[in-house]
Design a protein around this motif. Structure first.
Motif, short mmCIF file in Angstrom:
data_model
loop_
_atom_site.label_atom_id
_atom_site.label_comp_id
_atom_site.label_asym_id
_atom_site.label_seq_id
_atom_site.Cartn_x
_atom_site.Cartn_y
_atom_site.Cartn_z
N GLY A 341 34.68 30.72 40.16
CA GLY A 341 33.97 31.89 40.66
C GLY A 341 34.04 33.09 39.73
O GLY A 341 34.96 33.22 38.91
N ARG A 342 33.08 33.98 39.89
CA ARG A 342 33.01 35.22 39.10
C ARG A 342 33.90 36.30 39.69
O ARG A 342 34.78 36.83 39.03
N LEU A 343 33.68 36.64 40.95
CA LEU A 343 34.43 37.70 41.60
C LEU A 343 35.82 37.24 42.04
O LEU A 343 36.72 38.05 42.23
N ASP A 344 35.97 35.94 42.22
CA ASP A 344 37.27 35.38 42.57
C ASP A 344 37.32 33.97 41.99
O ASP A 344 36.68 33.06 42.51
N SER A 345 38.06 33.82 40.92
CA SER A 345 38.03 32.55 40.18
C SER A 345 38.88 31.47 40.81
O SER A 345 39.01 30.37 40.25
N ARG A 346 39.43 31.71 41.97
CA ARG A 346 40.06 30.64 42.73
C ARG A 346 39.01 29.72 43.34
O ARG A 346 39.27 28.56 43.63
N TYR A 362 27.38 31.54 42.05
CA TYR A 362 28.76 32.01 42.17
C TYR A 362 29.33 31.57 43.52
O TYR A 362 28.91 32.04 44.58
N ALA A 363 30.27 30.65 43.46
CA ALA A 363 30.78 30.01 44.67
C ALA A 363 31.38 31.00 45.65
O ALA A 363 31.24 30.85 46.87
N GLU A 364 32.07 32.01 45.13
CA GLU A 364 32.74 32.96 46.02
C GLU A 364 31.74 33.81 46.79
O GLU A 364 31.92 34.09 47.99
N LEU A 365 30.66 34.23 46.15
CA LEU A 365 29.70 35.12 46.80
C LEU A 365 28.95 34.39 47.92
O LEU A 365 28.72 34.97 48.99
N THR A 366 28.58 33.14 47.69
CA THR A 366 27.90 32.40 48.75
C THR A 366 28.84 32.19 49.94
O THR A 366 28.42 32.28 51.10
#
Length: 499
Positions: A341-346, A362-366
């Motif tokens: 992820g961009r905003l949270d790479s976990r 971006y997996a975190e945003l979705t």
């Protein structure tokens, strides 16, 4: 007579159209009463949801802003009761994120690591700062239910006119300062210690507001909290921009277990100081040499960058030591057919193809959007009793945003210099790849070149991402850090504002 009759026949249709127009009330509020438990103690409070206008210099309403105001009840002395004024970022983002995930009395239904759970909704926040401070969450124009209003002629201002009024670094700060003045006056909070908190672009907003409130509204603050800050107008280009990413890369690689054994066996807090020292003392000077760096030095630096980033030396050399973030999110786990992820790479994502230079999404945003959106819509309507047919804009149309003349960092420095009471705390997540934590540290270091105010500047880091408060352990710690910051920056009646 025929014309009059026709008008009378049309009038019911006209009134019906007006009655059913999907528009927000310009100036209204709904108050509900609640009780919660914070740190094991019962806290009773009111929640006020409503709209408050923005006016032009002639006193005409130009927009109305939606807000939610939490006020602890049973407090006899509001003169010593802090008020926290909260903004999110974007620009164009609603207040939803910090409202129902960080400081408010209700938080998103997520697991301990911050991943969404169904049914979507909110639950009690046992760590909210409402025990020590009242909070108002503000939605700038076109976010949440906030909207631009028609002019005196009944027509909407042109897009260019709206940009001049609302959609730019300085326009944003100017009208929001006016709005805050009105809110503080209406709610009789002039004597309260006041704090601004902003996340992401909200840190640009808060930094500009600190001086604007002092110099144009004569409203002085006790504190400003910058959560996952942007550059706030402080330059960090060239070698600094490229090198500052490395500590974040190391954090992300450590989290995913792809560092060399000697680093992976250490705790994150042992790894990061080593990477930071290399970044400052070796990486930035090496990048500053550009194409004139010697082959031997370039190879030596590439070896260390590869070691700390989790990438191969070949890839680092092919990038000429400068690894773009979008490529990193794609490359780190490419051999596992996963992106980060961009905003949270976990967070992990899957792309159509393993090849390519950036993730498909971006997996975190979705993840956040499909959980926050139903939660805030249900919460406002069903728990806070605010009902409207206007759409709640998670992200509103505010672009193109005018980013010229961004002096907000310098404005914050000047506000601190003018106001000996003003303290600043920076909060950042180590796994945030959009506004990385080392950039946040660097910005804090550059904020006051004199070093004379560094005792009023502090940094707190967390083992999570951009919204570090989603992770249960960090929700507690970040609120505790806020609570301590507020308590430490309040002064007694015998402490004068002077140097």
């Amino acid at each position: 007579m025929k014309k009059l009759l026709a008008l009378c026949l049309l009038l019911p249709c006209f009134l019906a159209a007006q009655e059913h127009a999907r528009q927000i009330d310009i100036d209204q509020k709904v108050v509900t009463k609640h009780s919660t438990k914070i740190n094991g103690n019962t806290v009773r409070y009111t929640a006020t949801t409503g709209t408050q206008p923005v006016w032009d210099d002639e006193g005409n309403p130009t927009a109305t802003l939606f807000y939610t105001y939490y006020q602890r009840t049973g407090v006899s002395d509001t003169e010593t009761r802090p008020l926290v004024i909260s903004f999110n970022g974007g620009p164009g983002s609603a207040s939803v994120w910090m409202h129902v995930a960080y400081t408010g009395p209700r938080v998103l239904n997520v697991d301990d690591e911050g991943y969404p759970l169904q049914p979507y909704g909110v639950k009690t926040n046992p760590h909210s700062i409402l025990d020590v401070a009242d909070i108002v969450f503000v939605n700038p124009v076109n976010t949440g239910y906030s909207r631009v209003l028609p002019g005196k002629d009944g027509k909407m201002p042109s897009r260019e006119k709206q940009k001049q009024m609302f959609f730019g670094v300085n326009a944003d700060v100017k009208y929001l300062a006016d709005w805050v003045n009105t809110f503080v006056t209406r709610n009789e909070r002039w004597r309260s210690p006041k704090y601004l908190i902003g996340e992401s672009y909200g840190t640009t907003r808060v930094s500009g507001l600190a001086l604007e409130l002092q110099n144009r509204q004569w409203m002085y603050l006790n504190g400003a909290i910058l959560v996952s800050p942007t550059d706030i107008g402080i330059e960090r280009d060239g070698p600094v921009k490229a090198a500052n990413r490395l500590p974040y890369y190391a954090a992300a690689a450590w989290h995913h277990g792809v560092l060399a054994d000697d680093l992976q066996s250490k705790d994150l807090y042992e790894v990061l100081p080593e990477v930071e020292a290399f970044t400052i003392n070796e990486y930035i000077p090496a990048l500053a040499k550009g194409g004139f760096i010697s082959a031997d030095e370039k190879a030596a630096i590439a070896k260390k960058v590869a070691k700390y980033s989790g990438l191969s030396e070949q890839v680092v050399l092919q990038a000429n030591l400068d690894i773009p973030t979008s490529f990193y999110w794609k490359e780190l786990l490419r051999d596992k057919n996963l992106t980060i992820g961009r905003l949270d790479s976990r967070y992990l994502g899957i792309d159509k193809q393993a090849i390519g230079e950036r993730p498909d999404y971006y997996a975190e945003l979705t993840s956040w959007l499909h959980s926050f959106t139903p939660a805030i819509n249900h919460y406002l309507r069903n728990e806070l009793n605010y009902k409207t047919d206007v759409k709640y804009n998670m992200f509103g149309n505010v672009h193109p945003w005018d980013r010229t003349n961004n002096n907000t960092g310098e404005n914050l420095r000047l506000a601190m210099a003018q106001n000996p009471y003003l303290n600043v705390m920076v909060q950042a997540g180590y796994y945030d790849g959009a506004t990385n934590y080392f950039d946040a540290k660097y910005t804090m270091w550059q904020l006051d070149p004199s070093g004379l105010m560094k005792e009023r500047l502090s940094f707190k880091g967390y083992r999570s991402g951009h919204m570090m408060y989603l992770r249960a352990e960090d929700l507690k710690q970040s609120n505790d850090d806020l609570r301590e910051f507020i308590k430490a920056s309040m002064v007694d009646e015998k402490t004068p504002a002077k140097y």
